[in-house]
Design a protein around this motif. Structure first.
Motif, short mmCIF file in Angstrom:
data_model
loop_
_atom_site.label_atom_id
_atom_site.label_comp_id
_atom_site.label_asym_id
_atom_site.label_seq_id
_atom_site.Cartn_x
_atom_site.Cartn_y
_atom_site.Cartn_z
N TRP A 1 0.81 -1.21 0.00
CA TRP A 1 0.00 0.00 0.00
C TRP A 1 0.85 1.27 0.00
O TRP A 1 0.57 2.21 -0.74
N LYS B 1 -4.04 5.29 -4.65
CA LYS B 1 -4.78 5.16 -3.39
C LYS B 1 -6.15 5.82 -3.51
O LYS B 1 -7.16 5.26 -3.09
N TRP B 2 -6.12 7.00 -4.09
CA TRP B 2 -7.37 7.76 -4.26
C TRP B 2 -8.36 6.93 -5.06
O TRP B 2 -9.52 6.76 -4.68
N GLU C 1 -14.03 16.88 -5.13
CA GLU C 1 -12.67 16.47 -4.84
C GLU C 1 -11.70 16.97 -5.90
O GLU C 1 -10.59 17.42 -5.61
N PHE D 1 -3.09 21.02 -8.62
CA PHE D 1 -2.97 19.99 -9.65
C PHE D 1 -3.46 20.57 -10.96
O PHE D 1 -4.50 21.22 -11.00
N ASN D 2 -2.70 20.34 -12.06
CA ASN D 2 -3.19 20.86 -13.33
C ASN D 2 -4.12 19.84 -13.99
O ASN D 2 -4.24 18.71 -13.54
N SER E 1 1.12 5.13 -5.47
CA SER E 1 1.07 6.58 -5.58
C SER E 1 -0.22 7.07 -4.95
O SER E 1 -1.16 6.31 -4.74
N PHE E 2 -0.25 8.36 -4.70
CA PHE E 2 -1.44 8.94 -4.11
C PHE E 2 -2.64 8.74 -5.02
O PHE E 2 -3.74 8.43 -4.56
N GLY E 3 -2.43 8.86 -6.33
CA GLY E 3 -3.53 8.70 -7.28
C GLY E 3 -4.14 7.31 -7.21
O GLY E 3 -5.35 7.14 -7.24
N THR F 1 -11.05 20.59 -5.53
CA THR F 1 -10.08 20.82 -4.47
C THR F 1 -8.65 20.56 -4.96
O THR F 1 -7.75 21.37 -4.73
N LEU F 2 -8.49 19.45 -5.65
CA LEU F 2 -7.16 19.14 -6.19
C LEU F 2 -6.68 20.25 -7.11
O LEU F 2 -5.52 20.65 -7.09
N LYS F 3 -7.61 20.77 -7.88
CA LYS F 3 -7.26 21.82 -8.81
C LYS F 3 -6.83 23.07 -8.06
O LYS F 3 -5.84 23.71 -8.41
N LYS G 1 -2.90 16.36 -14.89
CA LYS G 1 -2.68 15.46 -13.77
C LYS G 1 -4.00 14.88 -13.25
O LYS G 1 -4.09 13.70 -12.94
N ARG H 1 -9.60 3.67 -3.20
CA ARG H 1 -10.60 3.95 -2.16
C ARG H 1 -11.91 4.38 -2.77
O ARG H 1 -12.98 4.00 -2.30
N ASP H 2 -11.82 5.18 -3.83
CA ASP H 2 -13.04 5.66 -4.47
C ASP H 2 -13.84 4.50 -5.04
O ASP H 2 -15.06 4.45 -4.94
#
Lengths: 232, 761
Positions: free
Chosen positions: B404, B412-413, B663, B672-673, B408-410, B666-668, B676, B416-417
């Motif tokens: 785990w 994981k995201w 979400e 985050f571009n 990468s964070f992506g 928020t990332l934007k 991404k 979980r989603d």
């Protein structure tokens, strides 16, 4: 030295023939390291001002110089880059990613900010070291806002922008969060801008900017009170 | 006012609704298309069989003299026989035309297996010079009523075309040499009168009596054996190509009509469940507001239920249209059935149960709408006003593993989603799996058929020319021809195994000019003490290597016991043995086909014993149109598969996009571009696609296995998947996902960061 400089900035919303100038020819200079509170009633244009400063929105007229660089004409990706490196945000509704844990919510900025601080360190500093593996939904509002402060500072940006950061919190929690925010921003030497209509917060600021009908009606330096001296 | 809202709501979720309408349309369309196909085949052909008095039974005499008038009278005298006629069908070459053959048919009664006159003069049984020619053959060869065609039968026989006809007897007009598909320009049929038959053959032989009777097979066979005082070969309708193949087509339609639409309708209903639930959840505050305003629960329920019913109705109506189109595509004169069956007309029938299925779909949709909204209406108006609490995020199982932290964070995201929205994940998986299964099934079908034809053509048919012998010629004459052209020949003996009529084929193959494939594509070696059975017989009688089978030639009382040496693939239901084995057992046979390397131009077709000569290529020609039909079906399936994938993935993709809007905003904001964020979104789609492909492939192979037995058991094909199928099915499925993923992700440029941040989740 001025960190931020707005020159003749206007933001116009058109609906049909109706034209609303949310910002109308605004000039403003903000020095590095200052704590600035932007005050004004609803619809005065303070959020628009913050959004434009934060690179969430672009002005229709005028220039915004941040760190001697004009950001008013940047493209989408360059603006994203600016947001990633230069500004940190704290919002009224925290805006954490619900599917990421506390640690991951803060760590995610490492993907985009080259000088980011370790997530664990920032989380410990906001006092949530015991909640590293919790999801946002398992935290109280105040705790969630502290995570969002950790996230904003973790990027190690020049500027922290806050939109009603205590707006969704009860007043006691609000004061604690606000103190934390200010203490941390100062200890890291960040410039901090808070948009609010809470007069009390304004008493703690170095500079108070008053906005009305899209215009800046005053921008005054003052001697800040500490949070403990303010009557909440 | 609520109606206005209904249409606006529809507009708001148009991607979802349009995709559901399309799914229902395709599901209902394919359902109606294929079911219409088989119902139409059954109804139309039944009418045609009746119209031309298609025989129920065919009594066959394998002797040299055929049946006599006395035999016919004896059959007619059987109680339960409605009509009977002496019948002959002789393949004659058309003079002046290169390798064109007509099955010239004579029957002594118009009441059994007769023709239907399409144009020209009616049948005259005294006419000695007239011929009633197949309309289709005439059309292909530009022959008109009044023209003269010359046939060769001992000498040239000119005949005048009196009329153009069609006959159920030749509904599938193929020569009796293993051809799969008719070629209407090369092989046709024609009827002449018994009078004409008498004048062109001094001793007309009728090897068959056609009978119309409602007796059961058992009763009839018993009665025939008694009437003619010997065991006689009786063919039921099911053993005649023009009947059996038609039933086979109808059965295929039934299979297709049951399986494919089910996939689409199932996915449509499941999509509807997820979508309606999302819509209801999103509209919960609105529903609550209306409730607080004083609208009754019933009114609101009706309002939202209407929405899903509306979707169902539009989809069903479009589906009926599509169904007609699919059916027409198959049945029209240039479509698959049109080039296979020689029918005088097609009237399309919409089967009654279509409406039942549509009603069921509509009822399901209505129920889905009803239950999703009634959940939101529960409790007081105040409770209804509160938005539905979002699902909490949960740790996924993978988090307990050290892996785990390496993600990468992506990733994981996304993981979980996916776990948070399991129904969305499940539906997307289903879409990918469905797409994959259809692609693998369709392309695998083609691979299997191509491989079958190749192995048949390259491997089994190890000769250049096939010479058909006239079995009425003397043994000496036939043996001469056999000697002349290399000595490889076969003979067919009609035999009974159990109650079933099959062929015993006897082979002399000193140079292996014909070979037999085993299921694993290796070759069978015929020995002097073993018989090989085709896969269908092996299965039906449960025999394999080492077992014995008992066969009895028709017209004889002998029973022979054969030792089975194994199973071989065969186009006809047959048992194969070598001449040595046949001789050892004392089975009588007459060589009827020679397999030779002599080029066709060097074969002397004027020899008395030679009936006909064909090159290997000509024999294989009929497979071309078989493959053409196959290709059409496969194209249809591939398109259906891709549409399925696109619709499901786009629908769920945009649903996921909406759900993660905040979400992403928020990332934007955090920096985050677009690229991404797009990569994150597409990453999830591709992750699901990856698992979908892994699950879908073996499932596709299973479906293919089932399809091969359900659709083409008569060819005894063995499952084969070409490397290109692996590649293309995976690439197309992944490509569909990627394109849909990009289409959905492109929307993220329009994320309104400012607006999104004003609303709490």
């Amino acid at each position: 030295m001025s960190l931020i400089e707005l020159k003749g900035v206007s933001k116009i919303y058109k609906s049909g023939e109706h034209e609303l100038r949310a910002l109308d020819n605004v000039d403003l200079t903000i020095e590095k390291g200052k704590f600035v509170v932007i005050l004004g009633p609803s619809g005065a244009g303070k959020s628009t001002l913050l959004n434009i400063l934060g690179g969430l929105d672009s002005p229709d007229e005028g220039k915004i110089i941040v760190n001697e660089k004009d950001i008013s004409a940047l493209s989408g990706n360059a603006l994203a880059d600016y947001r990633a490196k230069t500004v940190g945000f704290v919002f009224q509704f925290y805006n954490l990613i619900p599917t990421l844990t506390v640690r991951e919510n803060v760590a995610l900025v490492r993907e985009i900010a080259p000088n980011a601080f370790p997530a664990e360190k920032m989380i410990a500093e906001v006092g949530l070291a015991d909640h590293l593996n919790n999801f946002p939904s398992e935290l109280s509002g105040g705790e969630q806002q502290r995570v969002s402060i950790a996230r904003a500072l973790a990027k190690n940006p020049e500027i922290i922008l806050c939109d009603e950061p205590t707006g969704a919190l009860d007043s006691d929690t609000g004061v604690i969060v606000l103190k934390l925010l200010l203490d941390m921003a100062r200890s890291y030497g960040k410039t901090i801008l808070i948009v609010t209509h809470n007069q009390n917060i304004a008493k703690m600021a170095d500079v108070v900017v008053r906005v009305k009908n899209g215009k800046i009606i005053s921008a005054e330096e003052q001697i800040p009170l500490s949070a403990d001296d303010v009557e909440w | 006012m609520l109606v206005k809202k209904l249409f606006r709501t529809f507009g708001e979720y148009k991607a979802q609704f349009i995709s559901m309408i399309l799914m229902i349309m395709i599901g209902v369309g394919i359902f109606i298309g294929f079911n219409m196909e088989w119902v139409t085949i059954e109804k139309d052909t039944n009418a045609f069989y009746e119209e031309t008095h298609f025989a129920d039974y065919r009594v066959v005499n394998d002797g040299d003299l055929g049946f006599t008038e006395q035999d016919l009278e004896a059959i007619k005298a059987i109680k339960g026989v409605d009509a009977a006629a002496l019948f002959a069908s002789i393949d004659l070459n058309v003079k002046g035309e290169d390798k064109k053959t007509l099955a010239v048919t004579v029957t002594t009664s118009k009441d059994v297996s007769f023709f239907k006159l399409m144009s020209g003069a009616p049948y005259d049984e005294a006419d000695e010079e007239g011929i009633w020619l197949s309309e289709r053959y005439a059309k292909e060869n530009h022959i008109k009523v009044g023209d003269t065609i010359t046939l060769f039968y001992n000498s040239d026989i000119p005949l005048i075309v009196r009329g153009l006809v069609k006959s159920a007897e030749y509904l599938i007009c193929v020569p009796d040499n293993g051809a799969v598909m008719p070629s209407f320009d090369k092989y046709g049929f024609a009827y002449v009168s018994p009078a004409a038959y008498l004048s062109l053959a001094e001793f007309p032989i009728y090897p068959q009596i056609n009978v119309r009777s409602s007796l059961s097979e058992k009763q009839f066979k018993k009665a025939v054996n008694a009437a003619l005082a010997k065991t006689t070969l009786v063919l039921t309708k099911d053993e005649v190509i023009s009947y059996a193949e038609v039933q086979g087509e109808a059965k295929e339609g039934k299979t297709m009509g049951a399986f494919l639409p089910l996939v689409f309708l199932l996915i449509a209903v499941l999509t509807m469940i997820t979508t309606m639930h999302r819509i209801a959840a999103k509209e919960k505050t609105q529903i609550g507001t209306l409730k607080a305003l004083g609208f009754r629960d019933g009114t609101l329920l009706r309002h939202y239920t209407m929405l899903s019913l509306f979707v169902g109705i539009i989809g069903s109506i479009l589906g009926i249209g599509l169904g007609y189109l699919v059916c027409y595509f198959i049945m029209n004169p240039h479509g698959a059935m049109g080039t296979y069956f020689d029918m005088s007309y097609w009237t399309m029938y919409l089967p009654w149960f279509s409406f039942l299925v549509i009603a069921l779909v509509l009822a399901l949709f209505t129920a889905v709408g009803y239950f999703s909204v009634s959940r939101m209406l529960k409790g007081s108006a105040a409770e209804a006003l509160r938005p539905l609490a979002p699902k909490k995020a949960k740790k996924v199982l993978l988090e307990k593993t050290p892996l785990w932290n390496k993600l990468s964070f992506g990733m994981k995201w996304n993981l979980r989603d996916m776990m948070r929205h399991k129904s969305r994940l499940f539906m997307s998986l289903l879409g990918v799996i469905g797409c994959m299964v259809i692609l693998v099934g369709a392309m695998g079908m083609k691979d299997t058929a191509t491989e079958f034809i190749d192995s048949y053509y390259e491997g089994a048919m190890n000769y250049k020319t096939c010479i058909y012998l006239d079995t009425s010629a003397s043994d000496t004459a036939r043996n001469e021809v056999i000697e002349l052209y290399g000595g490889n020949y076969s003979a067919t003996v009609p035999v009974e195994i159990g109650e079933k009529a099959i062929s015993l084929t006897v082979w002399s193959l000193p140079n292996d000019k014909m070979r037999f494939l085993k299921e694993d594509n290796s070759y069978v070696k015929l020995t002097d003490n073993e018989a090989f059975v085709c896969a269908r017989i092996a299965e039906e009688f449960g025999v394999g290597k080492g077992d014995t089978i008992k066969i009895s030639p028709f017209g004889k009382s002998e029973v022979y016991e054969l030792t089975v040496g194994g199973v071989a693939r065969s186009l006809s239901e047959s048992v194969m043995i070598s001449v040595d084995y046949a001789n050892a057992l004392g089975i009588e046979y007459k060589a009827d086909t020679i397999y030779s390397d002599t080029p066709i131009s060097e074969v002397d077709a004027s020899l008395v014993a030679v009936k006909n000569v064909r090159t290997k290529g000509e024999i294989m020609e009929s497979f071309d149109s078989f493959m053409e039909i196959m290709n059409e079906m496969i194209l249809l399936l591939i398109i259906a598969g891709i549409i399925l994938g696109v619709i499901v993935l786009y629908n769920l993709g945009s649903m996921g996009y909406t759900e993660r809007y905040l979400e992403m905003a928020t990332l934007k904001v955090v920096g985050f571009n677009n690229k991404k964020i797009a990569r994150l979104l597409i990453g999830q789609t591709m992750l699901i696609t990856f698992f979908g492909i892994i699950l879908g492939f073996p499932l596709g192979v299973l479906v293919l296995k089932w399809l091969i037995t359900a659709l083409a058991s008569e060819y005894e094909m063995s499952l084969y998947l070409g490397p290109l199928t692996y590649l293309v099915s995976i690439l197309v499925t992944a490509g569909v996902s990627l394109i849909v993923g990009v289409l959905v992700a492109r929307k993220n440029k329009k994320i309104d960061m400012v607006a999104a941040l004003k609303a709490p989740e």
